[in-house]
Design a protein around this motif. Structure first.
Motif: not given
Length: 126
Positions: A57-60, A78-84, A93-94, A98-100
């Motif tokens: 998934i492209r996240i930014s 106000k940021k969404l962080l993915i934890i690997l 990115s904002r 929705s794609d994520f």
């Protein structure tokens, strides 16, 4: 097992890729064994070569993530962080949130992540 051809003589299995990071006209491939491979291709070209929109998934503008190596996600300021799995955190990115969310809903691992996240206070579900 699907493979990604980095050059004519170099390839890597898709299940060994944690994420891809853009560096202008180059892409750095971060692997599960902490190796970093620099490829003379743009991130868009690499994502097209992978051709798996629900695993990668492209996240930014700078990152494409393999969701099979995610441990969860959380909101912070106000940021969404993915934890690997390796503990690294990447910002979604904002305009890609929705794609994520859509990709996570369509992935079997998302069910496991939601169960795991409900047990951890720090990590919120979408």
């Amino acid at each position: 097992m699907k493979k990604l051809y980095l050059t004519k003589s170099s390839q890597i299995a898709l299940n060994e890729i944690l994420y891809l990071k853009s560096d202008e006209n180059y892409t750095t491939v971060h692997t599960t064994n902490q190796e970093r491979l620099l490829v003379a291709r743009t991130l868009r070209v690499m994502q097209e070569r992978i051709n798996d929109e629900f695993t990668f998934i492209r996240i930014s503008n700078n990152h494409v993530v393999n969701i099979h190596f995610m441990n969860g996600w959380r909101k912070e300021d106000k940021k969404l962080l993915i934890i690997l799995e390796d503990g690294q955190e990447l910002i979604v990115s904002r305009r890609r949130i929705s794609d994520f969310r859509e990709a996570i809903r369509k992935t079997p691992k998302a069910i496991l992540l939601k169960k795991k996240q409900s047990q951890v206070k720090n990590i919120k579900t979408l």
